[in-house]
Design a protein around this motif. Structure first.
Motif, PDB file in Angstrom:
ATOM      1  N   THR A  62       0.841  -1.205   0.000  1.00  0.00           N
ATOM      2  CA  THR A  62       0.000   0.000   0.000  1.00  0.00           C
ATOM      3  C   THR A  62       0.871   1.249   0.000  1.00  0.00           C
ATOM      4  O   THR A  62       0.400   2.339  -0.323  1.00  0.00           O
ATOM      5  N   HIS A  63       2.125   1.094   0.320  1.00  0.00           N
ATOM      6  CA  HIS A  63       3.090   2.198   0.322  1.00  0.00           C
ATOM      7  C   HIS A  63       3.582   2.525  -1.079  1.00  0.00           C
ATOM      8  O   HIS A  63       4.284   3.510  -1.286  1.00  0.00           O
ATOM      9  N   ILE A  64       3.216   1.701  -2.075  1.00  0.00           N
ATOM     10  CA  ILE A  64       3.733   1.859  -3.434  1.00  0.00           C
ATOM     11  C   ILE A  64       2.735   2.644  -4.280  1.00  0.00           C
ATOM     12  O   ILE A  64       1.641   2.152  -4.566  1.00  0.00           O
ATOM     13  N   PRO A  65       3.065   3.864  -4.705  1.00  0.00           N
ATOM     14  CA  PRO A  65       2.150   4.619  -5.571  1.00  0.00           C
ATOM     15  C   PRO A  65       1.912   3.878  -6.885  1.00  0.00           C
ATOM     16  O   PRO A  65       2.815   3.253  -7.435  1.00  0.00           O
ATOM     17  N   GLY A  66       0.687   3.945  -7.385  1.00  0.00           N
ATOM     18  CA  GLY A  66       0.355   3.348  -8.668  1.00  0.00           C
ATOM     19  C   GLY A  66      -0.162   1.935  -8.605  1.00  0.00           C
ATOM     20  O   GLY A  66      -0.592   1.382  -9.617  1.00  0.00           O
ATOM     21  N   LEU A  67      -0.126   1.317  -7.422  1.00  0.00           N
ATOM     22  CA  LEU A  67      -0.573  -0.063  -7.256  1.00  0.00           C
ATOM     23  C   LEU A  67      -1.862  -0.086  -6.443  1.00  0.00           C
ATOM     24  O   LEU A  67      -1.912   0.406  -5.321  1.00  0.00           O
ATOM     25  N   ARG A  68      -2.924  -0.664  -7.005  1.00  0.00           N
ATOM     26  CA  ARG A  68      -4.174  -0.871  -6.260  1.00  0.00           C
ATOM     27  C   ARG A  68      -4.012  -2.117  -5.393  1.00  0.00           C
ATOM     28  O   ARG A  68      -3.457  -3.126  -5.840  1.00  0.00           O
ATOM     29  N   VAL A  69      -4.517  -2.060  -4.158  1.00  0.00           N
ATOM     30  CA  VAL A  69      -4.395  -3.193  -3.241  1.00  0.00           C
ATOM     31  C   VAL A  69      -5.768  -3.514  -2.654  1.00  0.00           C
ATOM     32  O   VAL A  69      -6.435  -2.637  -2.100  1.00  0.00           O
ATOM     33  N   VAL A  70      -6.180  -4.773  -2.784  1.00  0.00           N
ATOM     34  CA  VAL A  70      -7.519  -5.214  -2.406  1.00  0.00           C
ATOM     35  C   VAL A  70      -7.408  -6.367  -1.418  1.00  0.00           C
ATOM     36  O   VAL A  70      -6.514  -7.215  -1.547  1.00  0.00           O
ATOM     37  N   CYS A  71      -8.319  -6.430  -0.438  1.00  0.00           N
ATOM     38  CA  CYS A  71      -8.303  -7.540   0.531  1.00  0.00           C
ATOM     39  C   CYS A  71      -9.727  -7.827   1.000  1.00  0.00           C
ATOM     40  O   CYS A  71     -10.196  -7.253   1.985  1.00  0.00           O
ATOM     41  N   PRO A  72     -10.452  -8.721   0.329  1.00  0.00           N
ATOM     42  CA  PRO A  72     -11.828  -9.029   0.705  1.00  0.00           C
ATOM     43  C   PRO A  72     -11.904  -9.952   1.923  1.00  0.00           C
ATOM     44  O   PRO A  72     -10.956 -10.695   2.204  1.00  0.00           O
ATOM     45  N   SER A  73     -13.044  -9.936   2.607  1.00  0.00           N
ATOM     46  CA  SER A  73     -13.236 -10.828   3.751  1.00  0.00           C
ATOM     47  C   SER A  73     -14.414 -11.775   3.569  1.00  0.00           C
ATOM     48  O   SER A  73     -14.625 -12.645   4.403  1.00  0.00           O
ATOM     49  N   THR A  74     -15.200 -11.607   2.494  1.00  0.00           N
ATOM     50  CA  THR A  74     -16.330 -12.502   2.240  1.00  0.00           C
ATOM     51  C   THR A  74     -16.261 -13.016   0.811  1.00  0.00           C
ATOM     52  O   THR A  74     -15.610 -12.417  -0.053  1.00  0.00           O
ATOM     53  N   ALA A  75     -16.970 -14.101   0.564  1.00  0.00           N
ATOM     54  CA  ALA A  75     -17.005 -14.678  -0.775  1.00  0.00           C
ATOM     55  C   ALA A  75     -17.607 -13.704  -1.778  1.00  0.00           C
ATOM     56  O   ALA A  75     -17.086 -13.538  -2.887  1.00  0.00           O
ATOM     57  N   LEU A  76     -18.687 -13.038  -1.397  1.00  0.00           N
ATOM     58  CA  LEU A  76     -19.351 -12.106  -2.306  1.00  0.00           C
ATOM     59  C   LEU A  76     -18.442 -10.923  -2.632  1.00  0.00           C
ATOM     60  O   LEU A  76     -18.356 -10.492  -3.782  1.00  0.00           O
ATOM     61  N   ASP A  77     -17.775 -10.395  -1.611  1.00  0.00           N
ATOM     62  CA  ASP A  77     -16.844  -9.292  -1.855  1.00  0.00           C
ATOM     63  C   ASP A  77     -15.694  -9.725  -2.754  1.00  0.00           C
ATOM     64  O   ASP A  77     -15.241  -8.963  -3.624  1.00  0.00           O
ATOM     65  N   ALA A  78     -15.208 -10.953  -2.555  1.00  0.00           N
ATOM     66  CA  ALA A  78     -14.121 -11.449  -3.399  1.00  0.00           C
ATOM     67  C   ALA A  78     -14.549 -11.490  -4.856  1.00  0.00           C
ATOM     68  O   ALA A  78     -13.791 -11.099  -5.755  1.00  0.00           O
ATOM     69  N   ALA A  79     -15.785 -11.932  -5.106  1.00  0.00           N
ATOM     70  CA  ALA A  79     -16.279 -11.998  -6.488  1.00  0.00           C
ATOM     71  C   ALA A  79     -16.403 -10.604  -7.093  1.00  0.00           C
ATOM     72  O   ALA A  79     -15.930 -10.352  -8.211  1.00  0.00           O
ATOM     73  N   GLY A  80     -17.022  -9.693  -6.366  1.00  0.00           N
ATOM     74  CA  GLY A  80     -17.241  -8.349  -6.905  1.00  0.00           C
ATOM     75  C   GLY A  80     -15.968  -7.558  -7.079  1.00  0.00           C
ATOM     76  O   GLY A  80     -15.796  -6.827  -8.074  1.00  0.00           O
ATOM     77  N   LEU A  81     -15.055  -7.691  -6.151  1.00  0.00           N
ATOM     78  CA  LEU A  81     -13.800  -6.941  -6.222  1.00  0.00           C
ATOM     79  C   LEU A  81     -12.843  -7.535  -7.253  1.00  0.00           C
ATOM     80  O   LEU A  81     -12.104  -6.799  -7.919  1.00  0.00           O
TER      81      LEU A  81
END
Length: 708
Positions: free
Chosen positions: A518-537
């Motif tokens: 997350t300290h790196i500019p230009g890189l998106r970082v994602v971390c889901p906690s549910t199955a539905l969020d994982a699918a959508g994200l």
């Protein structure tokens, strides 16, 4: 044994005009270097590194390869090569002075970090050796596109090759060897040009690797299609032309890659920050001067009747007029505007935080039944691969079986966690395939593939082993768009199982460390906690135009508490949109990943004590939903920031600091944190439980915060 062409006779394939043209490129490159050096001494240029002594082999390469057709991955000494391909003196000087119209970077990188979209010169960076794997990926794209019927759509030519250049010292880098191995395995049409001047700054080649001749060390690959042309006189443009033409013809005919080792000189110091007299003897420097192509090739042209002395002098004067005029124009060119530094950090065409990606209201197919996170990740990949033929999935063990002939009789591997199970059987081995066990290879090749318009969705098998790819991730992937001033981009998804709570995962299968990324500019970082969020994200990650690090807490892959129905092929969640997991009024918890459920478990117990806890799941870590954080803090006036990683220097520290800075007067108590102990994760389950934050740790934190 390495091939040795007969170069004793003069070339009969080059016309007089071409032979003279070679000298013009050599001489112009030298004079551009000299002009830059003068500019540096006038404090109009802020850094200078030269290509002096390398010009002859580079001029030859520019005559062999096709600008705008072939692809080029350079290193910083390739001035003559760039010039010969059509990179003008003015364009070079625009980079020297940091002008906004510099085609390489718009004044964002040092000079000699070549990049030119129109010529297919891919954006160059400073880390030595990072270009090799990208070059392999760029021409790997030719075969992948052909197999998917995408060549016309992506503007890919069936006969193109990549030229990747390097100095001799950089051949010490592991990524050089990974790239050679990958290129040979894939029969990739790539030519490796080693411009061997005998030194890596002050360290001679024989200190870099045994014998000081890298061509001798790769001879085992010859049996598998690597053409090796060794001991080429890189100060002789005719000999260099013959060798490079043979290499290019070999690659273009799809016989495999080629390696050309050209012996060149470096009569100037490494850069203006270096003094070669500190480590080169007078005799060495005099010997180099005797091979200088600016002198020796000019004499050869006069002796052979291609130029008279008067014509040679006229050529030099014409070049000098061109260079002086180019310098004057560049010196007067506009510089970058104040505040322009945020441009091209992320895509300006596709905004994954926008409402275009907000289809969270879409309902899933209730008839399918609840699915685990791993199931919905797999389903989402299948949906997206069916929708977009550009998507490639690869990594370690992600294929069902590398040997296609047995696919009918085996169930298939599909990743160590089964996230990619069935993808190869459904979409074919040209779109789903295993990589070597080499993380830099995965990311480097993916960068090259994405440069050509394909969409890699790659897997790093465990977050704990992502570090060999760190140079490709941080110094390359994340800043390609920014450093090239928007000329190039590398949209791709890097899926990574992360974190602990595994009962036995121990030190090397339980690491976090998301704050490093997350300290790196230009890189998106994602971390889901549910199955539905994982699918959508994940769907948003695939469809957005930026590089995305998609962190998947592997403890949550098959949990029952976070199951969800398959939401279908159009379900997306925008980046930067948090989810309120639980409404509350006494205090707020801001968290993500594995700690979401632990915060909820503790909140249920706290409710029995009259403590009403609101829980916010960030879901994406860069960007994060500051508006949602602001709302919850203003609502409860007490806040805990929680994460699974170690307490000190963890991701939550940034959130806590910003809350204290911008929302101080809305707080009724100090911002508190819940996180892991400042140590590694242990193998023994009881120790792991003690190290990682548990529901009891959250409950204790709730009680303490509410008592203030």
């Amino acid at each position: 044994m390495a091939a040795h062409l007969d170069l004793s006779a003069p070339s009969t394939t080059l016309t007089r005009e071409q032979r003279v043209g070679l000298y013009r490129t050599i001489y112009a490159a030298r004079r551009i270097d000299d002009k830059e050096i003068t500019g540096k001494r006038q404090n109009k240029v802020y850094f200078q590194i030269n290509g002096v002594g390398h010009e002859a082999v580079q001029a030859a390469a520019a005559m062999v390869f096709r600008p705008g057709h072939d692809w080029f991955f350079f290193y910083y000494r390739d001035r003559a090569l760039a010039y010969g391909l059509g990179y003008t003196a003015k364009e070079m000087f625009l980079g020297s002075v940091g002008a906004v119209d510099d085609p390489a970077s718009g004044g964002r990188q040092m000079p000699s970090h070549w990049g030119h979209k129109g010529l297919n010169i891919y954006t160059t960076s400073s880390p030595t050796g990072s270009q090799f794997l990208q070059a392999v990926g760029a021409v790997e794209a030719v075969v992948r596109a052909e197999q998917s019927g995408l060549t016309e759509a992506l503007g890919i030519h069936s006969d193109e090759v990549a030229l990747v250049t390097t100095g001799d010292g950089t051949c010490s880098q592991g990524e050089f060897w990974e790239a050679i191995s990958n290129a040979v395995n894939l029969k990739a049409p790539v030519v490796f040009l080693v411009e061997d001047n005998g030194y890596a700054i002050s360290t001679p080649s024989e200190v870099q690797y045994p014998g000081g001749n890298v061509a001798a060390l790769v001879q085992g690959y010859e049996a598998h299609g690597l053409l090796i042309l060794d001991e080429v006189d890189g100060c002789d443009p005719i000999a260099s032309y013959e060798a490079l033409k043979a290499a290019a013809d070999h690659a273009r005919a799809r016989k495999g890659p080629a390696l050309v080792r050209a012996k060149v000189i470096r009569p100037y110091s490494h850069s203006l920050s270096d003094d070669e007299q500190l480590y080169k003897s007078k005799a060495q420097r005099e010997a180099e001067a005797q091979r200088d192509p600016v002198v020796t090739y000019a004499a050869r042209l006069v002796a052979g009747g291609d130029l008279s002395e008067a014509q040679l002098q006229m050529l030099k004067e014409e070049v000098q007029v061109e260079i002086d005029a180019a310098w004057e124009e560049a010196d007067a060119a506009p510089r970058p505007e104040p505040g322009s530094y945020y441009r091209h950090l992320y895509s300006e065409e596709v905004d994954p935080t926008s409402s275009d990606f907000d289809t969270e209201h879409a309902s899933g197919d209730q008839a399918t039944g609840a699915k685990t996170m791993i199931d919905l990740i797999n389903a989402t990949l299948k949906h997206e691969m069916a929708r977009d033929p550009r998507i490639l999935v690869f990594g370690e063990d992600v294929a069902d079986a590398s040997r296609e002939e047995i696919l009918g009789e085996v169930k298939g591997k599909g990743g160590v966690f089964k996230a990619t199970h069935g993808l190869q059987k459904q979409f074919g081995a040209h779109r789903v395939f295993n990589s070597p066990l080499a993380e830099a290879t995965i990311i480097g090749r993916a960068i090259g593939l994405s440069a050509r318009g394909l969409k890699p969705v790659v897997e790093i098998q465990f977050f704990d082993y992502i570090w060999p790819a760190m140079q490709q991730l941080r110094d390359e992937l994340a800043n390609i768009r920014w450093r090239s001033n928007g000329a190039f981009k590398s949209p791709m998804v890097v899926r990574v199982p992360i974190a602990g709570y595994l009962m036995g995962g121990a030190t090397y299968h339980s690491q976090c460390g998301e704050s490093t990324f997350t300290h790196i500019p230009g890189l998106r970082v994602v971390c889901p906690s549910t199955a539905l969020d994982a699918a959508g994200l994940l769907r948003t990650a695939i469809r957005c135009d930026d590089p995305v690090l998609f962190l998947e807490p592997k403890h949550l892959y098959r949990q029952t508490h976070n199951k969800g129905n398959d939401p279908g092929p159009d379900f997306m969640i925008p980046f930067g949109k948090a989810r309120t997991v639980r409404e509350g009024s006494s205090l707020s918890v801001i968290t993500y990943g594995n700690t979401v459920h632990r915060a909820v478990q503790a909140a249920r117990e706290a409710e029995k004590e009259g403590i009403s806890v609101e829980i916010l799941d960030l879901r994406t870590l860069n960007p994060y939903d500051w508006a949602a954080i602001e709302r919850t803090v203003k609502k409860t006036h007490r806040v805990i920031v929680a994460h699974e990683d170690t307490l000190s220097w963890g991701y939550g520290s940034e959130i806590a600091a910003r809350i204290a800075d911008e929302l101080f007067f809305h707080l009724d108590a100090p911002v508190r944190r819940v996180a892991a102990k400042d140590t590694w994760v242990a193998y023994y389950p009881a120790l792991e439980d003690e190290i990682l934050p548990q529901p009891k740790d959250f409950l204790e934190a709730y009680r303490k915060l509410i008592s203030i």
